[in-house]
Every structure is written in structure tokens, then in C-alpha cells.
Design a protein around this motif. Sequence first.
Motif, short mmCIF file in Angstrom:
data_model
loop_
_atom_site.label_atom_id
_atom_site.label_comp_id
_atom_site.label_asym_id
_atom_site.label_seq_id
_atom_site.Cartn_x
_atom_site.Cartn_y
_atom_site.Cartn_z
N LEU A 225 -26.27 13.68 -7.88
CA LEU A 225 -25.42 15.11 -7.89
C LEU A 225 -25.44 15.67 -9.35
O LEU A 225 -25.77 16.94 -9.55
CB LEU A 225 -23.91 14.92 -7.90
N GLN A 228 -29.07 17.33 -9.39
CA GLN A 228 -29.07 18.82 -8.37
C GLN A 228 -28.40 19.83 -9.24
O GLN A 228 -28.65 20.92 -9.42
CB GLN A 228 -28.26 18.24 -7.13
N LEU A 257 -16.72 20.30 -7.89
CA LEU A 257 -17.30 19.66 -6.82
C LEU A 257 -16.88 18.17 -6.56
O LEU A 257 -16.63 17.92 -5.45
CB LEU A 257 -19.15 19.48 -7.08
N ALA A 262 -17.66 16.22 -3.25
CA ALA A 262 -18.96 16.08 -3.02
C ALA A 262 -19.78 15.01 -3.64
O ALA A 262 -19.34 14.52 -4.78
CB ALA A 262 -19.62 17.31 -3.83
N ARG A 263 -20.61 14.45 -2.99
CA ARG A 263 -21.57 13.36 -3.75
C ARG A 263 -22.96 13.99 -3.85
O ARG A 263 -23.66 13.52 -4.58
CB ARG A 263 -21.54 12.27 -2.83
N ASP A 264 -23.29 15.12 -2.99
CA ASP A 264 -24.42 15.86 -3.44
C ASP A 264 -24.15 17.35 -3.31
O ASP A 264 -22.93 17.74 -3.07
CB ASP A 264 -25.33 15.55 -2.19
N LEU A 265 -25.10 18.07 -3.62
CA LEU A 265 -24.70 19.43 -4.01
C LEU A 265 -24.74 20.30 -2.51
O LEU A 265 -25.78 20.74 -2.12
CB LEU A 265 -25.61 20.18 -4.87
N ASP A 266 -23.56 19.90 -1.94
CA ASP A 266 -23.54 20.62 -0.58
C ASP A 266 -23.25 22.11 -0.54
O ASP A 266 -22.71 22.58 -1.47
CB ASP A 266 -22.26 20.06 0.01
N PRO A 267 -24.29 22.87 0.00
CA PRO A 267 -24.07 24.41 -0.22
C PRO A 267 -22.81 25.07 0.18
O PRO A 267 -22.51 25.93 -0.60
CB PRO A 267 -25.12 24.89 1.07
N ASP A 268 -22.19 24.56 1.25
CA ASP A 268 -20.56 25.11 1.43
C ASP A 268 -19.85 24.75 0.19
O ASP A 268 -19.01 25.55 0.06
CB ASP A 268 -20.14 24.66 2.54
N LEU A 269 -19.73 23.57 -0.16
CA LEU A 269 -18.82 23.11 -1.38
C LEU A 269 -19.53 24.05 -2.77
O LEU A 269 -18.66 24.09 -3.59
CB LEU A 269 -18.97 21.73 -1.61
N ARG A 294 -29.66 26.61 -4.26
CA ARG A 294 -30.30 25.50 -3.58
C ARG A 294 -30.93 24.48 -4.69
O ARG A 294 -30.99 25.03 -5.75
CB ARG A 294 -31.61 26.12 -2.72
#
Length: 296
Positions: A225, A228, A257, A262-269, A294
Amino acid sequence: MLRATTTATGVESPAGLARLLDAHAYLADDGLATACFLALRMRRPLFLEGEAGVGKTELAKCLAAVLGAPLIRLQCYEGLDAAHALYDWDFARQLLHLKAAEAAGAADAARLEGELYDRRFLIARPLLAALETQPSVLLVDEIDRGDDEFEAFLLETLSDYAISVPELGTIRAQTPPVVVVTSNRTREVHDALKRRCIYHWLEHPSFDREVAILLRRLPHCGQNLAAQVATVAGRLRSADLVKPPGIAETLDWTEALLTLGARDLDPDLAAASLGALLKHREDQASVLRDGLLRHG
């Protein structure tokens, strides 16, 4: 006296100072650590310039923690004058003293007038408080927001580390405070002030340093994360935005986040928490339109 202070805290080199700052979760690069070290050893103010959010104010806070000294902050703004920065008389307490003396039958007018301007009735504003507090770290924050007249007054104060109070005389610092002056460069600060200082320009952190800062300040943030977020932050700083994010905003966004799970950069979050990163509606709209969130 400053030399004794730095020696007492183990600061014998820029690298040693960097390690102490790191212990307080501030990762200073070699250039910043050297400028800070020189300011301490040479008893000169440290002038930090750079865009908002790159860590100027945070450095002063961490430096105070390293030195074990209180941080005294003078926030500059348009219209700030010497009275608001130096001292003021506590008129309410003076009036109470006057009424009490009259009730007690005090007859010596000259003596009573002298008592009204005793040190106990003086309210120390940041500059006077810094001179009277040993040791202390004086943060003159956003000097570029102040007026030219105040800038000239500050230069005079920092030249002698003394303040003249007409009713009391000159108050001089026994141990000059460590001074950190910051500027976001909304206007040019006069060379006369800069000449008295050790100057350093703070850049936005590199990708690797930003990842390290995120991991250091937010222990629950994973490497993935952090990388990203740093990738997106670097991209946004090169985009045509009203206010690109600094490290302060990157930290806020990462914390937001993490708060959302979040643990990854989710687009919606990422889109939902964008208000923690970008503070202008136009910037948010531009980033979402151009797909700049992105991380790949």
C-alpha cells in the motif's frame, strides 16, 4: 550554550542528528540533517523553504523533542505586528490591582503607577516567551504570510535576541532559542533575513523516502500500500493541479485508506477518500477524470 545542548543530546554530527530525528519518526535526508546541525552549532536560525506539506513545521516539532525543549510557535499572517508577537499588558489584572490598592487606601500615586507596570502584569507573546524560556525552540511559521515591516522587526530581534520593554527595560535571552523559520514562498522573503540564517529548500520526498516515511509513521501500513500511494502521489505532483499533495496529505490519505480497511489501493476506496489528499474541487475532478489514481 547551544553547543552544550547538542552535545548533551548526543548530536556530534549530521548523521547523529538524523538518527535522533528518526527516533521521533522524522526521516531527514543528508542535506536537511546537515543544515539543521549547522544551525545548532553555529547558533544561527534555520530557514526552511518549500511547498506546503513537505515537513517544515514537523521538523521544528521533532527538533524540540530531540533537544528536550518546549516548542514556542509564532504563526505569521497578514497584519501581524510587533505587539502581537512580543508582549501585551494584562489590563484586566492591572485594573483589579488598581481597585484593590485604592480600596486599601493607597495614597502614593507614583508608586502605584509603577506597580501597574510590574513584570507580573506582562503577557509574554511568542517572541518574548522564547527569549525567557531556556532552552526553547522558536518556530516562526510561514514568515512569507507576514508583512515586510514585521519581517524587518523580526530581523532586528534575531540579531540581538533582546527585546526592549519601555516600562521595564531590555529583556535579553540568557540562552538564545533555537530558531526555525519556515516559508511556503507565497512571496519572496528579503535577503537580509535569509543572510542571518542557514537556508535549506525542502523538496517533496523521493519515491523510496516517501515509502519509508509512510511505513515509519503508519506502522499498520504494508509495503504494498505504501508503494502504491507513493506512486500516485508522485504522479499527482507532476500533474497540473491547483495544489499538489505534500507528504502531510499523503500521510492523511494513507491513514484514511487504512481506516476504511484498505490493504491495497482499491480504486473505489481511493476515490471515496480523495478529500484527505486533495483540497480543491477542481483537482479532485481532474484526477478522477484523467484516471490518475491508478497505481500500476
